[in-house]
Structures are given as C-alpha cells and as structure tokens.
Design an enzyme around this catalytic site. Structure first.
Site, short mmCIF file in Angstrom:
data_model
loop_
_atom_site.label_atom_id
_atom_site.label_comp_id
_atom_site.label_asym_id
_atom_site.label_seq_id
_atom_site.Cartn_x
_atom_site.Cartn_y
_atom_site.Cartn_z
N LEU A 209 42.48 17.17 60.99
CA LEU A 209 42.62 18.01 59.80
C LEU A 209 41.28 18.27 59.13
O LEU A 209 41.09 19.34 58.53
CB LEU A 209 43.61 17.35 58.82
CG LEU A 209 45.08 17.37 59.23
CD1 LEU A 209 45.93 16.68 58.18
CD2 LEU A 209 45.57 18.80 59.43
N CYS A 210 40.37 17.31 59.21
CA CYS A 210 39.06 17.51 58.58
C CYS A 210 38.31 18.66 59.24
O CYS A 210 37.61 19.43 58.58
CB CYS A 210 38.24 16.22 58.62
SG CYS A 210 37.96 15.58 60.28
N THR A 211 38.46 18.77 60.57
CA THR A 211 37.82 19.89 61.27
C THR A 211 38.44 21.21 60.85
O THR A 211 37.73 22.20 60.61
CB THR A 211 37.97 19.71 62.80
OG1 THR A 211 37.33 18.50 63.19
CG2 THR A 211 37.36 20.88 63.54
N GLU A 214 37.28 21.92 57.07
CA GLU A 214 35.88 21.99 56.68
C GLU A 214 34.98 22.70 57.70
O GLU A 214 34.10 23.49 57.32
CB GLU A 214 35.35 20.57 56.43
CG GLU A 214 36.08 19.86 55.30
CD GLU A 214 35.64 18.41 55.17
OE1 GLU A 214 34.67 18.03 55.86
OE2 GLU A 214 36.28 17.66 54.41
#
Length: 449
Positions: A209-211, A214
């Site tokens: 999810l961070c990829t 962001e």
C-alpha cells in the site's frame, strides 16, 4: 460387431462411436444406439460463456451433444469481441449466455441450448444434479471452487468409505492464460478434485500500500491506488462491485488522473479491468485448443469410446509447442471430495442456535450465513426472502427431528466461507452423527474427520 449405420452427417464422430477399439472404456458398446442415446439423453452444463465457454458450446454441439445448458452472469462488452467469436457489435450489453446459445443453435441444427443469465450461486444444488457432466470454462478460482464443491456434494460413500459410482458427477475443467492453458478431468472420489490441487494456482500478486500511495511506478500501481485506496475514501461504506460498469469506469478515470500526476503512461480501460479483476489477456487460438481437449474428454466420459485423461493436461505455446499430462493424486483428507466433515451432535441440538451458529466456529467449516439442505429439502434458506420466511420456523426445531430421526446422515451447507482472511461463496458436505443412538456409539469416526 458394430451395428450397420445409415449415412450420417457426423462421419468423424461415427468412427469413434460405431466401431470397437483397443483403448475403449470397460462399458463401451459401439453402435447406432450409442450415438442416438448420446444425442437424446446426455445432458451437459457449460459454466461460463466467455472466450473458452463460447468454444465449448460450439465444440460440444458439433460433437453430437444435443441437450446443452449454459450459465453466465456477465454481459457482452466491446473488449470481448476480439476472441469471443459468437458475439457481434450489436450484441454489446446483452447477456453472454443468451446470445451464445442463440448463435450456436442458429448454426448447428437439432441442438437445444438453454441459457441461464445469473450467478452460479443463484441456482439451487439440485439444478446441477440434473446434468450428466459439467464443463467449466471459467476464469475465477472462486467460481471453480464453488462448482467443484457442488459437484462433490452429490458424492456418497458406503459404510467402508468407498465412493459410490452412481453418485459421481464428472467435471471437465479448462483454463487459459495467454499462450498457456490446461484441461483436466475431475471424477469426485476417484481423481483429485479442484480443492485437492488448489496449490497449483499461484497467489494473486499484491502491491504494498505504501508503494500505491506514495511512489507508483507503473500503470497497475495507479489502477490499484484508485481501486483499493481512493474508492474507500470517496465511497465510504459502499462496496466496490467489479461487475458494475459504472464502478469500473470510476476507477479507470481516477487511475488516469493518478497516472498523469506522476507522468506514467499505459492506463487503459481494458488494463483497468484486467488489474482489478485479475484478468490475464486471452488468445483465441489457446481457447480453441483447450476447448477441443475438454470436449474430447467430455465425449469420452459420456460414451466410453476411449479411456479418459489421467488427469491433468498442460499446454504451452509461448515458444513452439509443448504439452504434458500429469497424473495428480487425490488428497484422502480433502474436506470437499472426501466423505464429509464429521460433526457429532446431541439429539436436542436445534437447527439455529447450536448448529448453524456452530458452523461459524468449526475450523473445518468456518461458514457464516449458512443455508441448510437435507436430501434436496430446504431446512433453512438465507435467501430469497420468500424461502427464508417459509423455512424460518425450522430454526428452533431439533435437527434430529428435521432429519427424520435418522442416527447418521449427510447435510449440505451453503454460505460464506472465511478462509485466509478471504470471503467466498462455498458449499460443505457435513456428516452428522447423533450421539447416544443405538448403532452409532461404536462406529468408526475416523473416516470423516
């Protein structure tokens, strides 16, 4: 000696059905009667009317099967037209099952195809029991698991836990991924079922999810951002429906905005569908090859004209041509095609409070919102509302009484299965044994555990 046959339009089919051979099945009886019986009595259900399903309907109709039915919940989209050859531009928006059935009947005389435009879960279990063979042309693991569980639910075992042949519901399963494909024969109780070999399917690719939030690096990241993150932010509380064109269009529009913001090319509507629904691009020639293999196996099962595939064929056309047959082994402890999940109960247990509620906690079942049937009789149905109301009065009755006070027997539960943090529709066969009844206390419980 084969019967003398009148001239037939199915010349090549007659070569298989009207004369003996060295590789035939033990019950094969060649002759005109076999060909006529195949056309008149054999009933085949095709599940899925997409790229592979269209080929299956055509091939089965041309192979002598006259009584076919097809079930599919989807409508035709423009992106289907390059490989789903039964559809035309004017068919866009129409149900796939209905158009596919109509087109095949127009081209193949004498065949009757009944379409069903609905979800596979919308049909009761007995609907599937009316067919001699079920042919699968699906692109979903969940759908395969559901049909597999339904077919295996008809399987009965004798007192020695040996499967009874007359209760076996054969399935022929095909699948394609680009230039690769497979065809397999599933005979519940004899060959491994879909659940026995679920490990053959690799886990779905998941992005951190961070990829997504962001540092998106490709078109798929932008699409999954719109699907997994942006949708919940904007539509709080509303579930995303991948089969709703408006929902899919919204995700596509948001993915385009995301891609433009980060200067990422390649977001298209068809790619959005592929990423969200985990669709791998299909190729018409692969569908044709796998359908031919599946149809041949269906003909073998129905007629005994040759020994069936043992039991998993793979096809790879990426570089040249490679085919291989692997014989997988049945899992003797399989919860789906085995004798069933053993459940011991007191005769005072009621249908609702001690039984249906218990299925949610049983580690081998893990089923919520369960509907219960017994030998085709609805003990309790969660839906539709009219059936729920009709069967509601059974909830407070002892299950022992609802099962006609039989000490041990099989129930079928249909509902939502929670497994590995995923929810999917499913069916479980339950071997219910009532404690304290004469003849039950000393029985060997190990076989169904």
């Amino acid at each position: 000696m084969a019967d003398a046959a009148p001239p037939s339009k199915s010349r090549d089919l007659d070569k298989l059905l009207l004369r003996p051979g060295n590789l035939v099945g033990p019950t094969f009886d060649p002759g005109v009667q076999l060909r006529d019986d195949l056309q008149e009595y054999a009933r085949v259900l095709v599940v899925g009317a997409g790229g592979l399903g269209c080929e299956l309907l055509k091939d089965l109709a041309l192979s002598g099967f006259k009584n076919l039915e097809v079930i599919d919940m989807d409508r035709i989209e423009v992106t289907n037209l390059n490989r789903q050859f039964l559809f035309r531009l004017e068919d866009v928006g129409k149900p796939k099952a209905e158009v596919a059935a109509k087109r095949v009947m127009e081209r193949v005389s004498g065949v009757n195809i009944v379409p069903h435009f609905c979800r596979i879960e919308d049909k009761d279990i007995e609907f599937y029991n009316d067919f001699n063979i079920i042919a699968l042309g699906l692109d979903s693991i969940e759908a395969r698991s559901y049909i597999n569980a339904v077919a295996c639910s008809f399987l009965e075992y004798d007192s020695d836990d040996n499967p009874r042949e007359e209760t076996m519901k054969p399935m022929v399963d095909g699948g394609t991924e680009g230039f690769k494909g497979h065809a397999r024969v599933i005979v519940p109780g004899v060959t491994p079922c879909f659940e026995c070999t679920i490990w053959l399917f690799p886990p779905q690719v998941k992005f951190p999810l961070c990829t997504l939030a962001e540092t998106p690096r490709n078109a798929a990241h932008c699409i999954e951002y719109a699907h997994l993150i942006k949708w919940d932010e904007v539509h709080s509380g509303q579930a995303f429906d991948p089969d709703n064109p408006d929902h899919m269009k919204w995700v596509y529009d948001e993915a385009v905005k995301r891609a433009e913001l980060f200067g990422i090319p390649g977001v298209t509507y068809s790619l959005t569908q592929g990423v969200v629904k985990n669709i791998i691009p299909a190729i018409a020639s692969t569908n044709a090859i796998i359908s031919a293999a599946c149809t041949l196996e269906t003909l073998k099962i129905a007629s005994g004209c040759s020994k069936t595939l043992s039991n998993y064929l793979t096809y790879n056309g990426v570089e040249g041509l490679h085919t291989k047959v692997t014989e997988f082994v049945k899992d003797k402890d399989c919860l789906v095609c085995g004798p069933g999940v053993l459940i011991e109960l007191d005769t005072t247990v009621t249908l609702k409070k001690q039984f249906i509620d218990m299925l949610e906690e049983d580690p081998k079942v893990l089923m919520t919102k369960a509907s219960i049937t017994y030998h085709g009789k609805n003990l309790y149905m969660q839906a539709p509302p009219v059936l729920e109301e009709m069967t509601r009065s059974n909830l407070e009755l002892p299950l022992y009484d609802l099962m006609d006070k039989i000490p041990k027997d099989v129930l079928h539960a249909t509902g939502t299965i929670n497994k590995d943090d995923k929810k999917s529709s499913g069916l479980r066969k339950l071997r219910v044994v009532f404690k304290g009844i004469d003849g039950v206390a000393d029985m060997d419980m190990a076989g169904g555990a």
